[in-house]
Design a protein around this motif. Structure first.
Motif, PDB file in Angstrom:
ATOM      1  N   ALA A 142       0.832  -1.206   0.000  1.00 26.98           N
ATOM      2  CA  ALA A 142       0.000   0.000   0.000  1.00 26.98           C
ATOM      3  C   ALA A 142       0.866   1.256   0.000  1.00 26.98           C
ATOM      4  O   ALA A 142       0.568   2.232  -0.704  1.00 26.98           O
ATOM      5  N   ALA A 143       1.963   1.215   0.773  1.00 28.90           N
ATOM      6  CA  ALA A 143       2.865   2.373   0.814  1.00 28.90           C
ATOM      7  C   ALA A 143       3.517   2.602  -0.540  1.00 28.90           C
ATOM      8  O   ALA A 143       3.678   3.751  -0.993  1.00 28.90           O
ATOM      9  N   LEU A 144       3.911   1.508  -1.204  1.00 26.57           N
ATOM     10  CA  LEU A 144       4.531   1.629  -2.525  1.00 26.57           C
ATOM     11  C   LEU A 144       3.551   2.228  -3.533  1.00 26.57           C
ATOM     12  O   LEU A 144       3.915   3.076  -4.348  1.00 26.57           O
ATOM     13  N   LYS A 145       2.295   1.816  -3.457  1.00 28.75           N
ATOM     14  CA  LYS A 145       1.277   2.358  -4.353  1.00 28.75           C
ATOM     15  C   LYS A 145       1.081   3.854  -4.106  1.00 28.75           C
ATOM     16  O   LYS A 145       0.994   4.650  -5.058  1.00 28.75           O
ATOM     17  N   GLN A 146       1.039   4.254  -2.828  1.00 33.92           N
ATOM     18  CA  GLN A 146       0.879   5.671  -2.501  1.00 33.92           C
ATOM     19  C   GLN A 146       2.060   6.486  -3.017  1.00 33.92           C
ATOM     20  O   GLN A 146       1.883   7.588  -3.561  1.00 33.92           O
ATOM     21  N   MET A 147       3.270   5.966  -2.848  1.00 28.41           N
ATOM     22  CA  MET A 147       4.453   6.692  -3.300  1.00 28.41           C
ATOM     23  C   MET A 147       4.435   6.873  -4.811  1.00 28.41           C
ATOM     24  O   MET A 147       4.748   7.945  -5.333  1.00 28.41           O
ATOM     25  N   ARG A 148       4.059   5.813  -5.540  1.00 27.19           N
ATOM     26  CA  ARG A 148       4.003   5.905  -6.999  1.00 27.19           C
ATOM     27  C   ARG A 148       2.983   6.942  -7.454  1.00 27.19           C
ATOM     28  O   ARG A 148       3.217   7.691  -8.408  1.00 27.19           O
ATOM     29  N   GLU A 149       1.848   6.991  -6.772  1.00 27.25           N
ATOM     30  CA  GLU A 149       0.817   7.967  -7.131  1.00 27.25           C
ATOM     31  C   GLU A 149       1.315   9.390  -6.908  1.00 27.25           C
ATOM     32  O   GLU A 149       1.071  10.283  -7.724  1.00 27.25           O
ATOM     33  N   LEU A 150       2.014   9.614  -5.789  1.00 22.72           N
ATOM     34  CA  LEU A 150       2.520  10.957  -5.490  1.00 22.72           C
ATOM     35  C   LEU A 150       3.604  11.364  -6.471  1.00 22.72           C
ATOM     36  O   LEU A 150       3.624  12.506  -6.950  1.00 22.72           O
ATOM     37  N   VAL A 151       4.514  10.441  -6.788  1.00 24.34           N
ATOM     38  CA  VAL A 151       5.594  10.757  -7.725  1.00 24.34           C
ATOM     39  C   VAL A 151       5.040  11.023  -9.117  1.00 24.34           C
ATOM     40  O   VAL A 151       5.525  11.884  -9.851  1.00 24.34           O
ATOM     41  N   THR A 152       3.993  10.290  -9.502  1.00 24.77           N
ATOM     42  CA  THR A 152       3.372  10.503 -10.806  1.00 24.77           C
ATOM     43  C   THR A 152       2.799  11.914 -10.914  1.00 24.77           C
ATOM     44  O   THR A 152       2.842  12.549 -11.977  1.00 24.77           O
ATOM     45  N   GLU A 153       2.262  12.421  -9.802  1.00 21.79           N
ATOM     46  CA  GLU A 153       1.682  13.763  -9.799  1.00 21.79           C
ATOM     47  C   GLU A 153       2.747  14.858  -9.847  1.00 21.79           C
ATOM     48  O   GLU A 153       2.450  15.996 -10.211  1.00 21.79           O
ATOM     49  N   MET A 154       3.963  14.527  -9.473  1.00 20.09           N
ATOM     50  CA  MET A 154       5.013  15.534  -9.396  1.00 20.09           C
ATOM     51  C   MET A 154       5.379  16.051 -10.786  1.00 20.09           C
ATOM     52  O   MET A 154       5.576  15.277 -11.716  1.00 20.09           O
ATOM     53  N   LYS A 155       5.472  17.335 -10.937  1.00 23.25           N
ATOM     54  CA  LYS A 155       5.855  17.934 -12.207  1.00 23.25           C
ATOM     55  C   LYS A 155       7.351  17.731 -12.427  1.00 23.25           C
ATOM     56  O   LYS A 155       8.169  18.015 -11.556  1.00 23.25           O
TER      57      LYS A 155
END
Length: 254
Positions: A87-100
């Protein structure tokens, strides 16, 4: 008559100055927006992943205590650790994807403007494993035409560190010229910034407020590192080392 003759020149100069000021204001606003976005993502990473990693650490201690006395409970706790980590890995990927993504080519373009305003000529050299001979390039076209073999996160952190390095040159070096050398090798991407300024004793760099600690912390996030050489009166060279993932591609080719 003299006033009438120079009036067109004054108008053109004033117009160019206003246009340049408008561009600088727009770039400043864009950079502030990018910084705010990065700070937002950093807060979310800290709040979300910090709690999750603390939970994983605690459950790991529980498993260590239960593994001999209550192996079934230990297995259950281990499964929960696995699910929490996913779950933590999924959250991190989502946040990094949003990063410009911040590109080194854009930061180099800004560096040219910044150094030009400070009266410091900036020379760019490009070198790659496919073409080991350094080539002198006066514009950011080499970066645009030769995309870096890095992930978006790696390039963003590299670009941020490069910006901070150039800012240090302009603010502290008293340099009369500055060289940037991009070297793309099989195992890493290196960006070196060398100036001919006043330099400093190495101990001063690690005790002064020049942002070197921040550079190191950013680079650690992507397993990167920084090397530094300087001496009083002989300038400074800062090299940013970013490890790269080998892909089936010709290095340094667009």
């Amino acid at each position: 008559m003299f006033g009438i003759c120079i009036l067109p020149y004054i108008i053109r100069t004033s117009t160019r100055f206003q246009q340049k000021s408008a561009r600088l204001r727009a770039e400043t606003a864009e950079r502030m927006a990018q910084q705010e976005e990065r700070q937002r993502i950093a807060r979310e990473l800290h709040d979300t992943l910090g709690h999750t990693l603390s939970l994983i650490a605690l459950k790991g201690e529980v498993v260590e205590k239960l593994v001999n006395r209550h192996p079934e409970r230990a297995v259950k706790e281990a499964r929960e650790i696995r699910e929490t980590a996913r779950a933590a890995l999924k959250q991190m990927r989502e946040l990094v994807t949003e990063m410009k993504v911040t590109y080194l080519a854009d930061e180099y373009k800004h560096a040219v403007s910044l150094c030009s305003a400070a009266g410091i000529p900036l020379l760019f050299q490009y070198q790659s494993i496919s073409d080991p001979r350094p080539s002198n390039v006066g514009t950011e076209d080499a970066l645009v035409n030769n995309p870096l073999p890095l992930t978006p996160l790696q390039e963003t952190i590299l670009a941020m560190c490069f910006r901070e390095t150039i800012t240090n040159v302009v603010r502290h070096s008293r340099a009369t010229k500055c060289n940037v050398h991009l070297d793309i090798q099989e195992g890493e991407v290196r960006v070196s910034v060398r100036d001919d300024g006043i330099g400093a004793d190495m101990d001063q760099f690690y005790t002064s407020s020049n942002g070197l600690a921040g550079l190191r912390q950013r680079l650690v996030m992507i397993d990167g590192r920084m090397s530094l050489s300087s001496s009083s009166g002989k300038g400074t060279e800062v090299t940013l080392h970013i490890p790269r993932v080998i892909r089936n591609e010709k290095v340094g080719r667009a």
